[in-house]
Design an enzyme around this catalytic site. Structure first.
Site, PDB file in Angstrom:
ATOM      1  CG  ASP A 210      -2.250   1.008   1.067  1.00  0.00           C
ATOM      2  OD1 ASP A 210      -2.180   2.039   0.456  1.00  0.00           O
ATOM      3  OD2 ASP A 210      -3.286   0.178   1.037  1.00  0.00           O
ATOM      4  N   GLY A 236       4.666   1.414  -1.318  1.00  0.00           N
ATOM      5  CA  GLY A 236       4.743   1.581  -2.758  1.00  0.00           C
ATOM      6  C   GLY A 236       3.498   2.288  -3.418  1.00  0.00           C
ATOM      7  CG  ASP A 237       2.111   5.321  -6.811  1.00  0.00           C
ATOM      8  OD1 ASP A 237       1.149   4.590  -7.257  1.00  0.00           O
ATOM      9  OD2 ASP A 237       2.244   6.497  -6.824  1.00  0.00           O
ATOM     10  CG  PHE A 238      -1.446   0.357  -6.945  1.00  0.00           C
ATOM     11  CD1 PHE A 238      -1.957   1.161  -7.399  1.00  0.00           C
ATOM     12  CD2 PHE A 238      -1.993  -0.482  -5.893  1.00  0.00           C
ATOM     13  CE1 PHE A 238      -3.327   1.665  -7.275  1.00  0.00           C
ATOM     14  CE2 PHE A 238      -3.200  -0.046  -5.485  1.00  0.00           C
ATOM     15  CZ  PHE A 238      -3.850   1.016  -6.229  1.00  0.00           C
ATOM     16  CG  HIS A 256     -14.207  -0.174  -6.482  1.00  0.00           C
ATOM     17  ND1 HIS A 256     -15.194  -0.807  -5.530  1.00  0.00           N
ATOM     18  CD2 HIS A 256     -13.236   0.143  -5.681  1.00  0.00           C
ATOM     19  CE1 HIS A 256     -14.810  -0.427  -4.368  1.00  0.00           C
ATOM     20  NE2 HIS A 256     -13.393   0.193  -4.459  1.00  0.00           N
TER      21      HIS A 256
HETATM   22  C1  LIG Z   1     -10.745   0.879  -1.442  1.00  0.00           C
HETATM   23  S1  LIG Z   1      -9.429   0.485  -0.501  1.00  0.00           S
HETATM   24  C2  LIG Z   1      -9.285  -1.213  -0.452  1.00  0.00           C
HETATM   25  C3  LIG Z   1      -8.764  -1.727   0.924  1.00  0.00           C
HETATM   26  C4  LIG Z   1      -8.929  -3.165   0.838  1.00  0.00           C
HETATM   27  N1  LIG Z   1      -8.077  -4.071  -0.237  1.00  0.00           N
HETATM   28  C5  LIG Z   1      -9.905  -3.732   1.112  1.00  0.00           C
HETATM   29  O1  LIG Z   1     -10.689  -4.529   0.478  1.00  0.00           O
HETATM   30  O2  LIG Z   1     -10.806  -3.607   2.340  1.00  0.00           O
HETATM   31  C6  LIG Z   1      -7.870   1.129  -1.631  1.00  0.00           C
HETATM   32  C7  LIG Z   1      -6.727   1.029  -1.295  1.00  0.00           C
HETATM   33  O3  LIG Z   1      -5.838   1.042  -2.003  1.00  0.00           O
HETATM   34  C8  LIG Z   1      -4.688   1.839  -1.530  1.00  0.00           C
HETATM   35  N2  LIG Z   1      -4.026   2.789  -2.713  1.00  0.00           N
HETATM   36  C9  LIG Z   1      -4.780   3.703  -3.377  1.00  0.00           C
HETATM   37  N3  LIG Z   1      -3.736   4.043  -4.205  1.00  0.00           N
HETATM   38  C10 LIG Z   1      -2.706   3.498  -4.273  1.00  0.00           C
HETATM   39  C11 LIG Z   1      -1.429   3.481  -4.956  1.00  0.00           C
HETATM   40  N4  LIG Z   1      -1.469   4.368  -5.841  1.00  0.00           N
HETATM   41  N5  LIG Z   1      -0.666   2.565  -4.499  1.00  0.00           N
HETATM   42  C12 LIG Z   1      -0.822   1.448  -3.803  1.00  0.00           C
HETATM   43  N6  LIG Z   1      -1.912   1.614  -3.111  1.00  0.00           N
HETATM   44  C13 LIG Z   1      -2.864   2.495  -3.245  1.00  0.00           C
HETATM   45  C14 LIG Z   1      -5.488   2.711  -0.434  1.00  0.00           C
HETATM   46  O4  LIG Z   1      -4.435   3.448   0.392  1.00  0.00           O
HETATM   47  C15 LIG Z   1      -6.417   1.669   0.084  1.00  0.00           C
HETATM   48  O5  LIG Z   1      -5.624   0.936   1.120  1.00  0.00           O
END
Ligand SMILES: C[S@@+](CC[C@H](N)C(=O)[O-])C[C@H]1O[C@@H](n2cnc3c(N)ncnc32)[C@H](O)[C@@H]1O
Length: 347
Positions: A210, A236-238, A256
């Site tokens: 995350d 990281g940043d995906f 989504h």
């Molecule tokens: C809608 S939440 C889903 C969390 C978890 N997977 C769940 O089902 O409860 C989206 C997650 O993606 C992470 N996220 C958003 N942008 C991101 C990025 N660029 N790189 C890594 N993680 C990211 C957010 O911090 C968050 O924890």
């Protein structure tokens, strides 16, 4: 409007058509808000200590007498509370298990976020439909804006744990985990999913990926669950970085949040991170292919309009196509609960 000449328009036929369904939906927000306010006021957490009479309960949760009795009795009528012959209130079994904030089974974090900010944001649905833009902080400034506000950040992470606990437990049961050693949850938030999997399958190791600012919350949650020796945080940043490798990658309610090219990019990145024989599990409010049988998924897609810059839900077929194009095979769908469906594919 011209008068309909169909049978439906005739007085005799109209009398046999009930308006109940329309009323049921039109008034549904009254019920929702009563539940959301009850969670906000700590009704269920308070009653999990002991049964309380109306006066004692209204005093404990700090509400005015006017409305207090009607509020509590409405919760009884909605099958959320019970009231005994002496007028004492108790939780119904589901509320006792899932809405007592002190229990590990608490899913109220999700309802807290529905109450604030989403309830108010949904008040702007018509406007969002007209403009194509939602009003929330996340919709307007992305995760940077949401996470800049510490209270909103913590509340968001609690909401993610509250809403992933039940699908995570289902995932622990329906996937052949005994055939795999490692798991990585992409966009893991506090790490509820890997924690539930690691509790259920004691051979599993891995962790969560995350944004760096989520690291502390993940580590605290994993530590509270005594799993720090098996689950590690990967910052990281995906959108920019490669994904950390593991036998099984999970993307729960990640796709989504993004537009179509980003959804496809993330699935391709997952395919690169998984070894041959490994798997990708995508779970989300996946829409049925007819786009008619899962109202919750279609409304969840509108929630993405309200709450993200460019996100939307997607159908089973769309998800299967992205996964197939990225190199996954034997893709199957599994319902995890009333809300979430998992797409599981193997490389
Ligand atoms: C809608 S939440 C889903 C969390 C978890 N997977 C769940 O089902 O409860 C989206 C997650 O993606 C992470 N996220 C958003 N942008 C991101 C990025 N660029 N790189 C890594 N993680 C990211 C957010 O911090 C968050 O924890």
């Amino acid at each position: 409007m011209p008068q309909s000449s169909s049978a439906v328009g005739t007085p005799a036929a109209s009398e046999s058509i009930s308006p109940d369904h329309i009323f049921e939906i039109g008034f549904a927000f009254w019920k929702s808000k009563a539940l959301l306010s009850a969670v906000e006021l700590g009704v269920f957490t308070t009653l999990s200590e002991r049964p309380l009479g109306g006066e004692a309960l209204t005093e404990r949760i700090g509400i005015n007498r006017r409305g207090g009795r009607d509020f509590l009795d409405a919760l009884v009528a909605l099958n959320l509370l019970d009231r005994d012959g002496a007028g004492r209130y108790t939780n119904r079994p589901d509320c006792e298990l899932y809405l007592d904030a002190r229990k590990p089974t608490y899913i109220g974090g999700q309802l807290e976020r529905l109450n604030e900010p989403l309830y108010e944001c949904w008040g702007h649905l018509t406007e969002a439909l007209r403009t194509g833009h939602g009003p929330s902080a996340l919709a307007n400034g992305g995760y940077a804006a949401l996470y800049a506000d510490d209270a909103a950040f913590k509340s968001f992470l609690r909401a993610m744990t509250g809403s992933s606990l039940i699908p995570a437990r289902a995932l622990a049961e329906i996937f052949p985990w005994h055939l795999h050693e490692t798991v990585m949850d992409i966009g893991t938030a506090q790490g509820c999913v890997p924690v539930e999997l690691a509790h259920a399958h004691t051979h599993l190791r891995g962790g969560g990926f995350d944004l760096p600012e989520v690291g502390r919350a993940f580590q605290d949650y994993v530590h509270r669950n005594s799993l720090s020796d098996r689950l590690t945080f990967h910052p990281g940043d995906f959108l920019r970085d490669d994904l950390p490798g593991a036998d099984v990658l999970i993307m729960g309610r990640i796709l989504h949040n993004w537009d179509l090219p980003t959804k496809q990019l993330l699935v391709r990145k997952a395919a690169q991170a998984v070894p041959p024989g490994g798997a990708l599990v995508v779970y989300d409010n996946i829409i049925d292919n007819e786009r008619r049988y899962r109202p919750h998924s279609l409304l969840a897609s509108l929630n993405m309009l309200i709450d993200t810059p460019a996100g939307s839900e997607f159908t089973e077929e769309e998800c299967i196509n992205w996964m197939h194009t990225a190199g996954f095979r034997d893709i199957r769908m599994e319902r995890l609960d009333l809300i979430n469906t998992a797409a599981i594919g193997f490389k």
